[in-house]
Design a protein around this motif. Structure first.
Motif, PDB file in Angstrom:
ATOM      1  N   ARG A  41      -5.190   2.098   6.825  1.00 55.50           N
ATOM      2  CA  ARG A  41      -5.703   2.757   5.617  1.00 55.50           C
ATOM      3  C   ARG A  41      -4.550   3.414   4.891  1.00 55.50           C
ATOM      4  N   GLY A  42      -4.695   3.556   3.567  1.00 53.82           N
ATOM      5  CA  GLY A  42      -3.725   4.299   2.795  1.00 53.82           C
ATOM      6  C   GLY A  42      -3.671   5.732   3.302  1.00 53.82           C
ATOM      7  N   MET A  89       0.794  -1.227   0.000  1.00 50.23           N
ATOM      8  CA  MET A  89       0.000   0.000   0.000  1.00 50.23           C
ATOM      9  C   MET A  89       0.830   1.283   0.000  1.00 50.23           C
ATOM     10  N   GLU A 122      -7.482   1.844  -0.546  1.00 48.72           N
ATOM     11  CA  GLU A 122      -6.770   0.658  -0.075  1.00 48.72           C
ATOM     12  C   GLU A 122      -6.853   0.579   1.444  1.00 48.72           C
ATOM     13  N   SER A 140      -7.501   7.542  -0.721  1.00 51.47           N
ATOM     14  CA  SER A 140      -7.095   6.148  -0.853  1.00 51.47           C
ATOM     15  C   SER A 140      -8.256   5.194  -0.578  1.00 51.47           C
ATOM     16  N   TYR A 191      -6.678  -5.112   0.914  1.00 54.68           N
ATOM     17  CA  TYR A 191      -7.525  -4.870  -0.255  1.00 54.68           C
ATOM     18  C   TYR A 191      -6.941  -3.745  -1.094  1.00 54.68           C
ATOM     19  N   ILE A 192      -6.735  -4.043  -2.381  1.00 49.65           N
ATOM     20  CA  ILE A 192      -6.291  -3.067  -3.364  1.00 49.65           C
ATOM     21  C   ILE A 192      -7.314  -3.110  -4.511  1.00 49.65           C
ATOM     22  N   THR A 234      -8.144  -9.016  -2.879  1.00 46.80           N
ATOM     23  CA  THR A 234      -7.713  -9.184  -1.495  1.00 46.80           C
ATOM     24  C   THR A 234      -6.534 -10.145  -1.443  1.00 46.80           C
TER      25      THR A 234
END
Length: 182
Positions: free
Chosen positions: A57-58, A32, A65, A63, A123-124, A129
């Motif tokens: 979190r990003g 990330m 992600e 973001s 998760y991206i 995932t």
């Protein structure tokens, strides 16, 4: 070093807040980039400390992600974790056949865990995932539908562990995948 731990939710559990987290895990940062800890919590079931969880979190404002890391405090088989995950997905409204299919796939992914070991899900968008065991990538599942069902176990407003959800979200909102509005 505390990490987030995933899975094994059940009705009748209580949650206590954890504290004392260290730097972001390298495997999350490698996926990330810059991340920040959004919240952390502890899952207790009938007085037993099951796992600690961290939501990352990003760092970029927009973001999408995020990562959930679980650090287990009890031993569980990978199959038991996968079965509980499928049950929780059903409780969240996922069709029985779909939850069973994902549960079977997860049973082939999740290892047995011992106290102190971690499973992380990252998760991206457009990648899906990715799952890590003790910081090493073990698998990836494509699709936003799976990710929404899986992470919803902890982050959706219909979770069976509302206090853990509150602790993980802290003062922030759920990721856009889970809820577009805050």
């Amino acid at each position: 070093m505390k990490r987030v731990y995933v899975l094994v939710l059940a009705l009748g559990m209580s949650v206590a807040t954890s504290s004392g987290f260290a730097k972001e895990p390298p495997h999350i940062k490698s996926m990330m980039g810059q991340v920040q800890l959004q919240g952390l919590g502890r899952l207790n079931f009938w007085g037993f400390h099951v796992y600690d969880a961290n939501l990352y979190r990003g760092a970029a404002k927009d973001s999408q992600e995020f990562a959930l890391e679980l650090k287990y405090q009890k031993s569980f088989s990978g199959e038991a974790i996968a079965n509980r995950t499928a049950d929780e997905m059903k409780n969240m409204g996922v069709a029985d056949a779909q939850a069973a299919s994902w549960g079977k796939e997860l049973a082939g992914i999740f290892p047995n865990v011992e106290p102190g070991q971690t499973i992380t899900a990252v998760y991206i968008p457009k990648q899906g995932t990715s799952f890590f065991y003790e910081g090493k990538k073990i698998s990836q599942i494509q699709g936003a539908d799976f990710a929404k069902a899986f992470f919803g176990i902890w982050l959706d407003s219909k979770t069976s562990a509302p206090r853990l959800r509150t602790d993980l979200l802290g003062q922030g909102c759920p990721p856009p995948l889970i809820s577009g509005a805050c």
